[in-house]
Design a protein around this motif. Structure first.
Motif, PDB file in Angstrom:
ATOM      1  N   HIS A 237       0.845  -1.190   0.000  1.00  0.00           N
ATOM      2  CA  HIS A 237       0.000   0.000   0.000  1.00  0.00           C
ATOM      3  C   HIS A 237       0.884   1.246   0.000  1.00  0.00           C
ATOM      4  O   HIS A 237       1.759   1.391   0.874  1.00  0.00           O
TER       5      HIS A 237
ATOM      6  N   TYR B 176      -2.852   5.721   9.313  1.00  0.00           N
ATOM      7  CA  TYR B 176      -2.971   4.411   8.668  1.00  0.00           C
ATOM      8  C   TYR B 176      -2.416   3.322   9.580  1.00  0.00           C
ATOM      9  O   TYR B 176      -3.060   2.279   9.783  1.00  0.00           O
ATOM     10  N   ASN B 177      -1.227   3.535  10.117  1.00  0.00           N
ATOM     11  CA  ASN B 177      -0.622   2.539  11.007  1.00  0.00           C
ATOM     12  C   ASN B 177      -1.488   2.291  12.233  1.00  0.00           C
ATOM     13  O   ASN B 177      -1.670   1.142  12.669  1.00  0.00           O
TER      14      ASN B 177
ATOM     15  N   CYS C  10      -4.501   0.162  11.227  1.00  0.00           N
ATOM     16  CA  CYS C  10      -4.119  -1.235  10.987  1.00  0.00           C
ATOM     17  C   CYS C  10      -3.840  -1.962  12.293  1.00  0.00           C
ATOM     18  O   CYS C  10      -4.204  -3.147  12.445  1.00  0.00           O
ATOM     19  N   GLN C  11      -3.225  -1.284  13.217  1.00  0.00           N
ATOM     20  CA  GLN C  11      -2.883  -1.926  14.494  1.00  0.00           C
ATOM     21  C   GLN C  11      -4.117  -2.183  15.343  1.00  0.00           C
ATOM     22  O   GLN C  11      -4.095  -3.029  16.243  1.00  0.00           O
TER      23      GLN C  11
ATOM     24  N   LEU D 111      -6.199  -5.247  12.215  1.00  0.00           N
ATOM     25  CA  LEU D 111      -5.561  -6.459  11.700  1.00  0.00           C
ATOM     26  C   LEU D 111      -5.381  -7.559  12.754  1.00  0.00           C
ATOM     27  O   LEU D 111      -5.575  -8.733  12.431  1.00  0.00           O
TER      28      LEU D 111
ATOM     29  N   THR E  51       3.888  -7.370   9.197  1.00  0.00           N
ATOM     30  CA  THR E  51       3.416  -6.088   8.680  1.00  0.00           C
ATOM     31  C   THR E  51       4.477  -5.035   8.964  1.00  0.00           C
ATOM     32  O   THR E  51       5.004  -4.961  10.080  1.00  0.00           O
TER      33      THR E  51
ATOM     34  N   HIS F  35       2.213  -5.840   3.919  1.00  0.00           N
ATOM     35  CA  HIS F  35       1.577  -6.855   4.763  1.00  0.00           C
ATOM     36  C   HIS F  35       1.728  -8.221   4.095  1.00  0.00           C
ATOM     37  O   HIS F  35       1.562  -8.344   2.877  1.00  0.00           O
TER      38      HIS F  35
ATOM     39  N   PHE G 292     -13.483  -0.393   8.043  1.00  0.00           N
ATOM     40  CA  PHE G 292     -12.010  -0.287   8.015  1.00  0.00           C
ATOM     41  C   PHE G 292     -11.516  -0.067   6.591  1.00  0.00           C
ATOM     42  O   PHE G 292     -10.684   0.811   6.335  1.00  0.00           O
ATOM     43  N   ARG G 293     -12.015  -0.841   5.645  1.00  0.00           N
ATOM     44  CA  ARG G 293     -11.588  -0.712   4.251  1.00  0.00           C
ATOM     45  C   ARG G 293     -11.951   0.662   3.689  1.00  0.00           C
ATOM     46  O   ARG G 293     -11.173   1.268   2.933  1.00  0.00           O
TER      47      ARG G 293
ATOM     48  N   ARG H 230      -9.625   3.177   5.346  1.00  0.00           N
ATOM     49  CA  ARG H 230      -8.265   2.965   4.836  1.00  0.00           C
ATOM     50  C   ARG H 230      -8.129   3.479   3.409  1.00  0.00           C
ATOM     51  O   ARG H 230      -7.106   4.069   3.038  1.00  0.00           O
TER      52      ARG H 230
END
Length: 284
Positions: A77, A87-88, A91-92, A95, A111, A124, A151-152, A155
């Motif tokens: 990405h 973003y991080n 994801c944390q 995911l 990741t 990832h 989430f998607r 993101r």
């Protein structure tokens, strides 16, 4: 005046056969001589072209691990620079829930953020235990997961671009397993010439023996869907200087130079990423 060469059609279908007019022998000899040069050049060049032995099975069956049916997905990405921190964080939060969900036959292998290479990039690596049926099962369940759908969407607003590949692991490489840190990771990606994957696998089945002393080998994969004839080698090092020392030490081992010599012509392009793992990554 230049002599003309008359052509006579052969009834046997052999094509046009030159008929030599008086005094035209010299011109014809010159024509035949120059026509034969490409064939001679082609024959000479063939002596230096590496040939791949024909196979009666797909290289995925010949090179992949038979004792497992794991499929891997590599996601890359490219994040908007101003959004990387958010973003991080996102994801944390999300995911690990997918990774820990017992009803999802998948696992987060690692990741990272790219440190050297393309900037503001996230990488990832997922494993689907059961191959394509497991992948389909996970994707089907995630489409019904409202949290993942949100989430998607969130993101997507942070990304410039994204791509993925489906991979199999080489049979002679280590199984990627969680490891303690701190480490930096190098993802070396090779675009091979089509038709050379078997050769690559044969050479690296021997070459990997030279790169095990410091436990730096994490995993080796080749693409099945996405950009084809791609190979990815994943390595772990304590720091950049350790990476340099380990790589230099390989050149002092008899046989390593020969394997490099034979594998380099198989490569069309190559890329190296130095990556830092996120806190949730099983590979630290």
């Amino acid at each position: 005046m230049a002599a003309r060469v008359l052509l006579r059609w052969s009834p046997a279908g052999a094509g046009a056969v030159p008929r030599i007019p008086p005094g035209g022998g010299l011109a014809l000899r010159g024509m035949v001589s120059s026509a034969s040069r490409p064939r001679e050049d082609s024959w000479l060049k063939s002596l230096f072209v590496r040939k791949v032995d024909p196979r009666k099975d797909a290289h995925s069956n010949l090179l992949a691990k038979r004792e497992t049916s794991s499929l891997y997905k590599l996601q890359i990405h490219n994040v908007k620079p101003e959004c990387l921190e958010a973003y991080n964080k996102l994801c944390q939060e999300v995911l690990p829930k997918i990774h820990e969900e017992k009803h999802y036959p998948c696992a987060l292998v690692g990741t990272w953020n790219t440190w050297y290479g393309e900037q503001d990039q996230a990488v990832h690596l997922w494993r689907y235990e059961g191959g394509y049926p497991a992948l389909n099962e996970v994707m089907s369940k995630l489409r019904q997961n409202k949290e993942f759908t949100e989430f998607r969407k969130e993101r997507g607003n942070m990304l410039l671009s994204r791509k993925n590949q489906l991979l199999l692991e080489f049979s002679f490489w280590n199984e990627p397993v969680p490891r303690e840190g701190p480490n930096i990771y190098e993802l070396r990606s090779y675009q091979l010439r089509p038709g050379t994957m078997i050769e690559w696998g044969n050479y690296w089945a021997r070459a990997i023996r030279f790169r095990q002393d410091s436990n730096e080998a994490v995993g080796g994969f080749f693409s099945q869907i996405g950009q084809l004839y791609m190979v990815h080698h994943l390595w772990a090092y304590k720091d950049l200087q350790t990476r340099e020392d380990i790589r230099n030490a390989a050149w002092h081992k008899p046989g390593w130079d020969e394997l490099v010599y034979y594998t380099v012509p198989l490569i069309q392009e190559m890329e190296s990423r130095i990556m830092i793992p996120l806190k949730i990554s099983p590979l630290q």
